[in-house]
Design a protein around this motif. Sequence first.
Motif, PDB file in Angstrom:
ATOM      1  N   HIS A 217       0.821  -1.208   0.000  1.00 44.58           N
ATOM      2  CA  HIS A 217       0.000   0.000   0.000  1.00 44.58           C
ATOM      3  C   HIS A 217       0.850   1.251   0.000  1.00 44.58           C
ATOM      4  O   HIS A 217       0.546   2.230  -0.657  1.00 44.58           O
ATOM      5  CB  HIS A 217      -0.920   0.003   1.228  1.00 44.58           C
ATOM      6  CG  HIS A 217      -2.161  -0.791   1.029  1.00 44.58           C
ATOM      7  ND1 HIS A 217      -2.260  -2.123   1.396  1.00 44.58           N
ATOM      8  CD2 HIS A 217      -3.357  -0.451   0.489  1.00 44.58           C
ATOM      9  CE1 HIS A 217      -3.448  -2.567   1.084  1.00 44.58           C
ATOM     10  NE2 HIS A 217      -4.152  -1.570   0.529  1.00 44.58           N
TER      11      HIS A 217
ATOM     12  N   SER B 179       2.229   1.743  -3.447  1.00 45.97           N
ATOM     13  CA  SER B 179       1.167   2.175  -4.366  1.00 45.97           C
ATOM     14  C   SER B 179       0.820   3.632  -4.138  1.00 45.97           C
ATOM     15  O   SER B 179       0.682   4.416  -5.081  1.00 45.97           O
ATOM     16  CB  SER B 179      -0.089   1.334  -4.159  1.00 45.97           C
ATOM     17  OG  SER B 179       0.192  -0.019  -4.391  1.00 45.97           O
TER      18      SER B 179
ATOM     19  N   ARG C 202      -0.733   5.104  -7.377  1.00 44.77           N
ATOM     20  CA  ARG C 202      -1.424   4.089  -8.155  1.00 44.77           C
ATOM     21  C   ARG C 202      -2.847   3.941  -7.630  1.00 44.77           C
ATOM     22  O   ARG C 202      -3.103   4.155  -6.443  1.00 44.77           O
ATOM     23  CB  ARG C 202      -0.679   2.751  -8.066  1.00 44.77           C
ATOM     24  CG  ARG C 202       0.583   2.754  -8.945  1.00 44.77           C
ATOM     25  CD  ARG C 202       0.784   1.400  -9.610  1.00 44.77           C
ATOM     26  NE  ARG C 202       1.076   0.358  -8.641  1.00 44.77           N
ATOM     27  CZ  ARG C 202       2.313  -0.005  -8.310  1.00 44.77           C
ATOM     28  NH1 ARG C 202       3.350   0.606  -8.842  1.00 44.77           N
ATOM     29  NH2 ARG C 202       2.494  -0.981  -7.447  1.00 44.77           N
TER      30      ARG C 202
ATOM     31  N   ASP D 136      -4.772   1.515  -6.830  1.00 44.37           N
ATOM     32  CA  ASP D 136      -5.129   0.528  -5.814  1.00 44.37           C
ATOM     33  C   ASP D 136      -4.707   0.929  -4.403  1.00 44.37           C
ATOM     34  O   ASP D 136      -4.830   0.148  -3.477  1.00 44.37           O
ATOM     35  CB  ASP D 136      -4.512  -0.836  -6.178  1.00 44.37           C
ATOM     36  CG  ASP D 136      -2.996  -0.759  -6.261  1.00 44.37           C
ATOM     37  OD1 ASP D 136      -2.493   0.334  -6.638  1.00 44.37           O
ATOM     38  OD2 ASP D 136      -2.324  -1.757  -5.942  1.00 44.37           O
TER      39      ASP D 136
END
Lengths: 345, 336
Positions: free
Chosen positions: A37, A40, A45, A47
């Motif tokens: 996480h 990301s 990103r 997600d």
Amino acid sequence: MQNNTRHRFWFLIFFLLSLLLFFANLWFGSVLLGWKHVLSALFHRPDAGNAALVIVNQYRLPQAVTALSTGIVLSLSGLILQTLFRNPLAGPSVLGISSGASLGVALVVMSGSVFGLQLAQFQFLGNITIVMSAFLGALLVLALIIYVSGRVGNVITVLIIGIMVGYAVSAVVSVLQYFTSSDELHTYILWGLGSFSKTTIQQSLFLLFTAIAGTFIALYFVKPLNALLAGTHYAQSIGFRTKRIQTFLILVTGVLVAVGTAFTGPIAFLGLAVPHLARGFFKSSQHGVLIPATVLMGASLALFCNLVAKLPGYDISLPINSVTSLVGAPVIIWVVLRNRHLKTF
Amino acid sequence: MASAKLHIDNLSNGYQTGKQKPVVLQEAINASLEPGQLICLLGPNGAGKSTLLRTLSGFQKPLSGNISYSGKPLESMSLRALSRQLAVVLTDRFSDRFLTAFEVVSMGRFPYASFWGQLSGKDNKIIHSTLEMLGVTSLKDEIFENLSDGEKQKMLLARALVQDTPFLFLDEPVAFVDSPGKIEIMEWLSFFAREHSKGILMTTHDIEIALDYADYLWLINREKSFKTGLPEDLVWKGAINVYFDRLEVRFDAAKGRFGVSKPTLGKKVLLKQAGAPTRWLKKALTRKGFQVSGVTDKQPEDFYITFENGAFVQYRGDELLKRFKDIEEILNQGIS
């Protein structure tokens, strides 16, 4: 040369260590996030999730960049000042610059009670008021130091005046504290505890830019700094305009400390301790080695202290100044015990 | 072609602190230092030897007058240009836990080294041959501050030599160095003056060393004007005494050193010279206040002391009276 290979190897190790600590700073915190996480969120990103995006990019990233940059800025200043003053106990605080920043902040924060002004009430400015007042206070003391060093030309005199200015400023701050209301006192004391977490991403990037610029300027002075190890007369005899070099470098370190202190509050011991760690580890006094070593170790140590201060797994965090003192003070004691006469580095 | 020469023209030696009145130590100094000369600057403590050396090195401005190197005035020279004319060995102390002797010596190549201070092959060659010549190659990787005073001084000399300048100034290069070390350093200095045509100026308190090695002496004193001359001439003319003006301690022109003229006890001792042992006996007796004089054939009945077969002996005429194994025994037992 064998030494060069060894040095490069350890530069790489410390570079990887600071990288690792940087990511650890993004990963750990009061809210648990998976490292996927974190990555990301860092690269925006889709997600990542909103919470992770905000936590990583608005809180942890500026904090980590600030810790890294402040570590570099203060350690580098400590190294340069220790060489300039030929004194192992010289550091960013001795020139009185951090005291100057304290005075600026004290004047602004406590102006309400003392002068009936309401400067700190400009809430829409956020912490900009405090940053600016710290910066101006630091620059004021810096200007005084530059003026004095231009007139007396003796670095030890400048050092003593810096320390005395520090005491005088602390006295003024004490007087202000005595007359101030408890709310404002609280704000000032919080600033004095130091924090890497009060910066926006823009501010932290500005700090990073300052750190990089400071590093390049220091590298530009490798040869004169090495020459100064033998004292000003010897340095002059091999062609260096020592007075000009000293004045310029005091100015540079002053600006570095002023910028660092303005955004984070006075951070104790880092600037004093890291150059000693670098010398002890790399067993060299050559600035071509010490400057990169100090930058990498300063960044690592500041990131490490910030990580410790966050107390991963707990909801509270420690004031950063306590952590740097707990890490830095033993280093200084170690230095003092190693050379009892304190005549050497 | 302007010859490589240090020229001092009507210089006032002294210093100024802040806005205070300047302290003038000597006025109207006129002198020159030429390649191949070794000059010793002598004077009592506080005479301004180091001040003069600092002024000539460009560390402080002269109160008035002119200094020029190879025809160029000092004040118009950049420090860079000066660093190719003049190398110095100072009394300034520095210490650093990790600075090696080699790193100290290599600083002498900084005027020639690259921007980052990296040494070229030529720089390394010069440093190594200089260390080799001074016999200190084995110490090059030692930490400078761990060396003895004598070794440090040799490294600082090497640092100045690798700077490859026509002039070399040294402030008290043989102070704190043991006696053989003093001789070594002085032999090198006169070698570099002679064989490498360096103009060398050094201050010292060691007048015997100065008399043995200097081509010229420069004498300074707070009360008198600057004086220069051949060491031997200055000695027989009594100039040394004039410049080190003390009531009790006088420079003995015969012995070539300073001493105290002590009142004698009046007791006379006759001594028949027999090499080093009797010379040292004479010294000891003189120190104790005896009047020592040589034995002559005209006093056959007097007591006298001499040295034969490994011991001191006392005679009266031809009759052997006593034997002494050393000077201490003579002084303890007394002489009849």
